[in-house]
Design a protein around this motif. Structure first.
Motif, short mmCIF file in Angstrom:
data_model
loop_
_atom_site.label_atom_id
_atom_site.label_comp_id
_atom_site.label_asym_id
_atom_site.label_seq_id
_atom_site.Cartn_x
_atom_site.Cartn_y
_atom_site.Cartn_z
N GLN A 284 0.83 -1.20 0.00
CA GLN A 284 0.00 0.00 0.00
C GLN A 284 0.87 1.25 0.00
OE1 GLN A 284 -2.81 -0.19 3.22
NE2 GLN A 284 -4.10 -1.72 2.20
N ALA A 285 1.93 1.26 0.78
CA ALA A 285 2.81 2.43 0.83
C ALA A 285 3.51 2.65 -0.50
CB ALA A 285 3.83 2.26 1.96
N GLN A 286 3.96 1.57 -1.12
CA GLN A 286 4.62 1.69 -2.43
C GLN A 286 3.65 2.16 -3.49
OE1 GLN A 286 6.05 -2.31 -2.71
NE2 GLN A 286 8.00 -1.88 -1.70
N ALA B 68 3.27 5.77 -3.36
CA ALA B 68 4.46 6.48 -3.84
C ALA B 68 4.66 6.38 -5.35
CB ALA B 68 5.70 5.93 -3.14
N ALA B 69 4.16 5.31 -5.96
CA ALA B 69 4.46 4.99 -7.35
C ALA B 69 4.10 6.08 -8.36
CB ALA B 69 3.80 3.67 -7.74
N PRO B 70 3.05 6.88 -8.16
CA PRO B 70 2.73 7.92 -9.15
C PRO B 70 3.84 8.95 -9.36
CG PRO B 70 0.82 7.50 -7.79
CD PRO B 70 1.95 6.75 -7.16
N VAL B 71 4.85 8.96 -8.49
CA VAL B 71 5.98 9.87 -8.69
C VAL B 71 6.66 9.60 -10.03
CG1 VAL B 71 7.76 8.45 -7.57
CG2 VAL B 71 7.96 10.94 -7.54
N ILE B 72 6.55 8.38 -10.54
CA ILE B 72 7.20 8.05 -11.81
C ILE B 72 6.60 8.89 -12.93
CG2 ILE B 72 7.69 6.21 -13.46
CD1 ILE B 72 7.29 4.23 -11.09
N SER C 4 13.17 12.67 -4.95
CA SER C 4 12.41 13.30 -3.87
C SER C 4 11.48 12.32 -3.16
CB SER C 4 11.58 14.47 -4.43
OG SER C 4 10.50 13.98 -5.23
N GLU C 5 11.32 11.13 -3.71
CA GLU C 5 10.42 10.13 -3.12
C GLU C 5 11.24 9.06 -2.38
OE1 GLU C 5 8.16 7.98 -1.48
OE2 GLU C 5 7.01 9.51 -2.58
N PRO C 6 11.19 9.02 -1.06
CA PRO C 6 12.01 8.07 -0.30
C PRO C 6 11.73 6.61 -0.61
CG PRO C 6 11.09 9.76 1.14
CD PRO C 6 10.41 9.92 -0.18
N VAL D 71 12.34 2.17 -12.53
CA VAL D 71 12.64 2.38 -11.11
C VAL D 71 12.23 1.15 -10.33
CG1 VAL D 71 12.26 4.85 -11.38
CG2 VAL D 71 10.43 3.42 -10.50
N ARG D 72 12.80 1.04 -9.14
CA ARG D 72 12.48 -0.08 -8.25
C ARG D 72 11.88 0.44 -6.95
NH1 ARG D 72 17.50 -1.43 -7.21
NH2 ARG D 72 18.47 -0.25 -8.90
N LEU D 73 10.76 -0.17 -6.59
CA LEU D 73 10.14 0.06 -5.29
C LEU D 73 10.15 -1.29 -4.58
CD1 LEU D 73 8.40 1.96 -7.50
CD2 LEU D 73 7.36 2.71 -5.37
N GLY D 74 11.02 -1.44 -3.61
CA GLY D 74 11.21 -2.76 -3.03
C GLY D 74 11.70 -3.72 -4.10
#
Length: 278
Positions: free
Chosen positions: A190-192, A195-199, A230-232, A264-267
């Motif tokens: 859920q957290a990822q 955040a994902a729309p930052v792409i 800017s997105e941790p 990009v990689r999220l986890g």
């Protein structure tokens, strides 16, 4: 809707259908992005085939072949509701029988970006798409712009090998917050997911700069990187590219149609996206 798994039976059936025929190649786990391809094909062709095949040869040794989402029953129900005429759902042994040893090797176009990060990926893509074209014999084949490099590789293959099929690109389908629809979005926590729309924001910022008169490619790349940084939750950036739209050669100045893309990689989840300039 018919569902077939055999190459021979599929080819024999298609000899008797009304042309033109539209093909939508998929790996299943269908979402609205896939259905946009199906609807476009349905509008333009009296006979529509959708293939569902999770192609093992385009996955690397450490990639997610074993866990790639699969729900064939759900997928078939969605396709039938869209008026698809034939679902072609072969198994790996049908596509790659014992002794299979012939491959389509894309050139320089497949060595950049995704090809550099995922060696051999586009050899697997080009080979399976060529096989699908030979089995189904489509007049038109439909691919999403989200996989922009894949689209370019397939167009090059069709041109170079004189394949009698028109490649139709369909714009990327996005959620309301801009995230490009992808089967791999299901992996996100859920957290990822938040955040994902930052792409897409990062790519859109570069597009805004270009529309405002910034043509220096490195400035556009820097803008994408800065927004992503800017997105941790972003755990890594595989590449940021501003490339000529057809060859995907990196540009110094954007004075012709170009593609801005990133991975990009999220986890453990890896997402790609792009926007077109001009």
């Amino acid at each position: 809707m018919l569902t077939l798994t055999s190459n021979t039976t599929t080819t024999r059936l298609i000899r008797s259908i009304t042309r033109p025929l539209g093909l939508v190649p998929t790996m299943g786990a269908l979402h609205e992005g896939h259905l946009a391809l199906v609807r476009r094909a349905r509008q333009e062709n009296p006979f529509v085939v959708v293939s569902i095949f999770v192609n093992p040869t385009q996955f690397g040794p450490q990639e997610d072949l074993a866990t790639y989402p699969r729900d064939t029953r759900r997928d078939l129900a969605l396709l039938e509701a869209e008026g698809v005429d034939l679902a072609y759902t072969p198994g790996p042994e049908e596509v790659y029988p014992k002794g299979f040893d012939t491959w389509v090797e894309p050139g320089a176009l497949a060595e950049r970006l995704e090809g550099a990060v995922r060696p051999g990926h586009f050899r697997g893509v080009a080979t399976v798409v060529a096989k699908l074209f030979n089995v189904v014999g489509p007049d038109r084949a439909y691919f999403g712009q989200k996989d922009g490099q894949q689209l370019a590789v397939i167009r090059q293959m069709v041109q170079d090998l004189n394949m009698r099929v028109e490649i139709v690109a369909v714009p990327t389908v996005r959620d309301a917050d801009g995230l490009a629809l992808s089967s791999r979005n299901a992996y996100l926590t859920q957290a990822q997911r938040r955040a994902a729309p930052v792409i897409y924001r990062a790519l859109s910022k570069a597009e805004e700069l270009w529309q405002g008169g910034v043509t220096n490619s490195e400035a556009l790349r820097d803008s994408v990187r800065a927004t992503l940084d800017s997105e941790p939750s972003i755990d890594g950036i595989d590449y940021v590219s501003v490339a000529e739209a057809t060859t995907l050669a990196e540009l110094e100045q954007v004075n012709a149609p170009a593609m801005v893309s990133t991975a990009v990689r999220l986890g453990s989840t890896r997402l790609i996206d792009n926007v077109l300039l001009g």
